[in-house]
Write a protein that holds these residues in place. Structure first.
Motif, PDB file in Angstrom:
ATOM      1  N   LEU A  79      53.521  61.052  70.348  1.00  0.00           N
ATOM      2  CA  LEU A  79      53.485  62.879  70.372  1.00  0.00           C
ATOM      3  C   LEU A  79      54.318  63.291  71.509  1.00  0.00           C
ATOM      4  O   LEU A  79      54.535  64.302  71.861  1.00  0.00           O
ATOM      5  N   TYR A  80      55.310  62.498  71.931  1.00  0.00           N
ATOM      6  CA  TYR A  80      56.753  62.931  72.614  1.00  0.00           C
ATOM      7  C   TYR A  80      56.229  63.862  74.013  1.00  0.00           C
ATOM      8  O   TYR A  80      56.393  65.113  74.259  1.00  0.00           O
ATOM      9  N   PRO A  81      55.540  62.947  75.087  1.00  0.00           N
ATOM     10  CA  PRO A  81      55.172  63.600  76.366  1.00  0.00           C
ATOM     11  C   PRO A  81      56.298  63.880  77.093  1.00  0.00           C
ATOM     12  O   PRO A  81      57.407  62.896  77.142  1.00  0.00           O
ATOM     13  N   GLU A  82      56.155  64.964  77.807  1.00  0.00           N
ATOM     14  CA  GLU A  82      57.205  65.324  79.054  1.00  0.00           C
ATOM     15  C   GLU A  82      56.523  65.376  80.155  1.00  0.00           C
ATOM     16  O   GLU A  82      55.852  66.275  80.288  1.00  0.00           O
ATOM     17  N   TYR A  83      57.011  64.698  81.308  1.00  0.00           N
ATOM     18  CA  TYR A  83      56.324  64.504  82.617  1.00  0.00           C
ATOM     19  C   TYR A  83      57.213  65.362  83.290  1.00  0.00           C
ATOM     20  O   TYR A  83      58.492  64.927  83.452  1.00  0.00           O
ATOM     21  N   GLU A  84      57.045  66.502  83.800  1.00  0.00           N
ATOM     22  CA  GLU A  84      57.961  67.453  84.613  1.00  0.00           C
ATOM     23  C   GLU A  84      57.492  67.169  85.876  1.00  0.00           C
ATOM     24  O   GLU A  84      58.256  66.693  86.851  1.00  0.00           O
ATOM     25  N   HIS A  85      56.618  68.057  86.427  1.00  0.00           N
ATOM     26  CA  HIS A  85      56.245  67.834  87.828  1.00  0.00           C
ATOM     27  C   HIS A  85      54.901  67.241  88.038  1.00  0.00           C
ATOM     28  O   HIS A  85      54.520  67.348  89.273  1.00  0.00           O
ATOM     29  N   SER A  86      54.377  66.744  87.009  1.00  0.00           N
ATOM     30  CA  SER A  86      52.944  65.991  87.331  1.00  0.00           C
ATOM     31  C   SER A  86      52.791  64.891  86.262  1.00  0.00           C
ATOM     32  O   SER A  86      53.709  64.669  85.670  1.00  0.00           O
ATOM     33  N   LEU A  87      51.563  64.285  86.600  1.00  0.00           N
ATOM     34  CA  LEU A  87      51.462  63.034  85.806  1.00  0.00           C
ATOM     35  C   LEU A  87      50.591  63.802  84.450  1.00  0.00           C
ATOM     36  O   LEU A  87      50.084  62.845  83.649  1.00  0.00           O
ATOM     37  N   ASP A  88      50.481  64.846  84.712  1.00  0.00           N
ATOM     38  CA  ASP A  88      49.761  65.473  83.324  1.00  0.00           C
ATOM     39  C   ASP A  88      50.894  66.047  82.360  1.00  0.00           C
ATOM     40  O   ASP A  88      51.420  66.990  82.306  1.00  0.00           O
ATOM     41  N   PRO A  89      51.176  65.603  81.314  1.00  0.00           N
ATOM     42  CA  PRO A  89      52.029  65.895  80.391  1.00  0.00           C
ATOM     43  C   PRO A  89      52.093  66.939  79.566  1.00  0.00           C
ATOM     44  O   PRO A  89      50.766  67.383  79.384  1.00  0.00           O
ATOM     45  N   VAL A  90      52.972  67.784  79.118  1.00  0.00           N
ATOM     46  CA  VAL A  90      53.156  68.559  78.021  1.00  0.00           C
ATOM     47  C   VAL A  90      53.635  67.886  76.986  1.00  0.00           C
ATOM     48  O   VAL A  90      54.221  66.998  77.255  1.00  0.00           O
ATOM     49  N   PHE A  91      53.531  68.464  75.645  1.00  0.00           N
ATOM     50  CA  PHE A  91      54.059  67.450  74.517  1.00  0.00           C
ATOM     51  C   PHE A  91      55.018  68.503  73.568  1.00  0.00           C
ATOM     52  O   PHE A  91      55.061  69.807  73.499  1.00  0.00           O
ATOM     53  N   ALA A  92      56.218  67.768  73.339  1.00  0.00           N
ATOM     54  CA  ALA A  92      57.053  68.344  72.449  1.00  0.00           C
ATOM     55  C   ALA A  92      57.037  69.087  71.202  1.00  0.00           C
ATOM     56  O   ALA A  92      57.352  69.797  70.593  1.00  0.00           O
ATOM     57  N   VAL A  93      55.766  68.136  70.623  1.00  0.00           N
ATOM     58  CA  VAL A  93      55.731  68.582  69.272  1.00  0.00           C
ATOM     59  C   VAL A  93      54.875  69.616  69.090  1.00  0.00           C
ATOM     60  O   VAL A  93      54.244  70.217  69.850  1.00  0.00           O
ATOM     61  N   ASP A  94      55.064  70.372  67.961  1.00  0.00           N
ATOM     62  CA  ASP A  94      54.413  71.621  67.568  1.00  0.00           C
ATOM     63  C   ASP A  94      53.449  71.298  66.621  1.00  0.00           C
ATOM     64  O   ASP A  94      53.938  71.132  65.376  1.00  0.00           O
ATOM     65  N   LEU A  95      52.079  71.260  66.830  1.00  0.00           N
ATOM     66  CA  LEU A  95      51.048  70.842  65.859  1.00  0.00           C
ATOM     67  C   LEU A  95      50.885  71.889  64.680  1.00  0.00           C
ATOM     68  O   LEU A  95      50.224  71.516  63.642  1.00  0.00           O
ATOM     69  N   SER A  96      51.207  73.088  65.009  1.00  0.00           N
ATOM     70  CA  SER A  96      51.094  74.090  64.102  1.00  0.00           C
ATOM     71  C   SER A  96      51.817  73.929  63.003  1.00  0.00           C
ATOM     72  O   SER A  96      51.550  74.251  61.778  1.00  0.00           O
ATOM     73  N   ARG A  97      53.242  73.181  63.180  1.00  0.00           N
ATOM     74  CA  ARG A  97      54.147  72.897  62.071  1.00  0.00           C
ATOM     75  C   ARG A  97      54.734  71.657  62.460  1.00  0.00           C
ATOM     76  O   ARG A  97      55.797  71.456  62.763  1.00  0.00           O
ATOM     77  N   PRO A  98      53.970  70.462  62.122  1.00  0.00           N
ATOM     78  CA  PRO A  98      54.678  69.227  62.424  1.00  0.00           C
ATOM     79  C   PRO A  98      55.790  69.023  61.889  1.00  0.00           C
ATOM     80  O   PRO A  98      56.005  68.930  60.494  1.00  0.00           O
ATOM     81  N   ASP A  99      56.999  68.606  62.497  1.00  0.00           N
ATOM     82  CA  ASP A  99      58.277  68.266  62.173  1.00  0.00           C
ATOM     83  C   ASP A  99      58.665  66.834  62.403  1.00  0.00           C
ATOM     84  O   ASP A  99      58.870  66.483  63.375  1.00  0.00           O
ATOM     85  N   LEU A 100      58.429  66.172  61.069  1.00  0.00           N
ATOM     86  CA  LEU A 100      58.518  64.491  61.212  1.00  0.00           C
ATOM     87  C   LEU A 100      60.052  64.187  61.317  1.00  0.00           C
ATOM     88  O   LEU A 100      60.355  63.115  61.484  1.00  0.00           O
ATOM     89  N   THR A 101      60.847  65.220  60.938  1.00  0.00           N
ATOM     90  CA  THR A 101      62.283  64.843  60.804  1.00  0.00           C
ATOM     91  C   THR A 101      62.709  64.790  62.335  1.00  0.00           C
ATOM     92  O   THR A 101      63.449  63.876  62.778  1.00  0.00           O
TER      93      THR A 101
END
Length: 513
Positions: free
Chosen positions: A399-421
């Motif tokens: 799900l392409y997690p991004e760890y910026e300032h903590s160990l609780d990630p945000v995710f790069a993917v947009d599940l409203s429009r999943p882009d598999l490309t």
């Protein structure tokens, strides 16, 4: 952060004035950038079947790479004797504060009105920010070559390399920093974060070998529904908690009177709440950031009258802390009544955090996120409908997690429009969905990423909890958090105490709060 002054550099970034100095404090060299770009490695290869020995494998290679990438010219900026090198986030904040007037309009326009942590991310990804990062890496590498191999130089270089995506080399420098300054807990915490990122990247590289062209986003699996009349505590523990399987429990009586918008307004209306707003590029939990602070009654009236000027969310608002009178109306279902957090000492971290209240207008969404410190989670819905989409914990790398300032990630993917490309690893996930309706109680296992869309105006409560199903994971996460948070350390000490009651009561009953 190193000092209160440095903390203020980051916290007040959105209030910084644009300086009018004719000469910037620091300006990157295009020649430096080109030399760095030309000499960047194509990327490290990882063998998941062996343990990476950074000290042996990377040490000689890193030194050769450092020497190859250092220019003969003197560093752009010398540190005063005894001045400690700042880690990347602090350095970026200081640099931007002094130089935003020197940057292009695209750089400055992108960083207004967001949380300081989000601003740092946007600055780091702007053209001017990327140039600053490259030049700082150049400067710090030269310091190492010239013999300034202090722990803070290694740590600073590692933190900048993380921003550039060079995780393997960043780990090497953080290990050197920890070795040189074992008392610096921030260095240890950053090292743990980098190792987590490296593990994610290793799994992603292996996953890419399984990706097939032309595959669509997988079909959603549905969540089981079962009546509380047909489910014992023991069955819930073994069949759902221990197998990390989500489930909706129906026919659970939790309140003496229906919890509607009007009832919440009647009991909690005079309390004040800081509402959340969705921010697309946010690095904060669920991509929600603090907005205005208002009385609860004002917010609910705006929902009822449809007069909200922007989408705002009453999100994860602690009832025991903020409105005990409303919390006292609750009965906690027996499946969650044995929460270990409630067995801790008064004033302990998380003891009084939950249950928390969620009130939302139709259409607002909390984006994909994972609940903190390895905790399990449940939500009870009283009004409206919520669409939940979640994934097994093992899907996190895909799900392409991004760890910026903590160990609780945000995710790069947009599940409203999943882009598999753009995000091909999505085809390896196992998405699960359900629509929560009034009277439903949803159990979400520890570590499961989830996204929640409010299909209708809704009222709900939730709680994180700990028991034997996730006790080991929770202690592992608290051990890392304790490096930066004294209250996490105190909670971990209680959990590790041989006298702590960690037994499961399979005959426990519903518990009046």
């Amino acid at each position: 952060m190193e000092t209160e002054e440095i903390e203020n550099d980051i916290e007040l970034i959105n209030e910084w004035p644009i300086t009018q100095d004719t000469k910037p404090l620091y300006k990157g060299s295009s020649k430096t950038a080109k030399n760095l770009q030309d000499s960047q490695p194509n990327g490290a290869e990882f063998d998941s079947k062996r343990t990476i020995d950074y000290s042996n494998e990377i040490n000689s290679n890193c030194k050769r790479n450092i020497e190859a990438q250092v220019l003969d010219s003197k560093p752009k900026r010398r540190k005063y004797s005894g001045e400690k090198e700042s880690l990347a986030n602090t350095a970026l904040a200081k640099w931007w504060r002094r130089n935003q007037s020197q940057c292009g309009t695209e750089d400055t326009a992108a960083v207004k009105g967001c949380h300081p942590n989000t601003l740092i991310k946007l600055i780091a990804r702007s053209p001017a920010g990327k140039q600053f990062i490259r030049d700082e890496i150049q400067r710090l590498r030269k310091q190492l070559i010239e013999g300034s191999a202090s722990a803070d130089v290694h740590a600073a270089l590692g933190s900048f390399l993380e921003k550039q995506g060079d995780i393997t080399e960043a780990i090497y420098h953080l290990e050197m920093a920890v070795k040189g300054a074992p008392e610096e807990k921030e260095y240890k915490w950053l090292l743990q974060k980098l190792k987590r990122i490296l593990k994610i990247k290793t799994i992603q590289e292996k996953g890419l070998q399984r990706v097939k062209p032309g595959v669509e986003f997988p079909s959603y699996k549905q969540v089981d529904r079962i009546s509380a009349q047909d489910l014992t505590v023991e069955e819930f523990f073994h069949n759902y908690e221990c197998t990390s399987t989500p489930v909706i429990i129906t026919n659970v009586q939790m309140t003496r009177v229906p919890w509607t918008l009007n009832h919440v307004k009647e009991i909690a209306g005079n309390c004040t709440v800081t509402l959340k707003k969705p921010v697309k590029q946010s690095v904060e939990w669920a991509r929600l950031e603090n907005s205005q602070t208002v009385p609860v009654s004002t917010y609910i009236n705006q929902i009822i009258d449809n007069t909200l000027a922007e989408p705002l969310y009453l999100f994860d608002w602690s009832l025991p802390i903020n409105c005990p009178s409303l919390a006292k109306e609750l009965t906690i279902p027996k499946y969650f009544a044995g929460d270990f957090l409630k067995r801790t000492e008064e004033g302990s971290l998380y003891k009084d955090s939950w249950p928390s209240l969620f009130v939302a207008p139709e259409g607002i969404t909390s984006e994909l996120h994972v609940d903190a410190f390895g905790s399990n989670f449940w939500m009870a819905l009283f009004q409206g409908k919520k669409r939940w989409v979640f994934f097994p914990q093992s899907d996190v790398p895909y799900l392409y997690p991004e760890y910026e300032h903590s160990l609780d990630p945000v995710f790069a993917v947009d599940l409203s429009r999943p882009d598999l490309t753009q995000y091909p690893l999505l085809q390896l996930t196992t998405p699960i969905e359900c629509v929560l309706e009034p009277g439903d109680v949803l159990f979400v296992p520890a570590g499961c990423p989830h996204r929640v869309e409010n299909l209708e105006t809704s009222v709900a409560i939730s709680s994180n909890f700990v028991d034997q199903s996730n006790f080991t994971l929770v202690k592992q996460e608290l051990k890392i958090n304790a490096l930066m948070d004294i209250r996490s350390e105190e909670l971990l000490q209680q959990f590790n105490d041989e006298n702590f009651n960690d037994k499961m009561d399979m005959h426990i009953q519903n518990k009046v709060f």
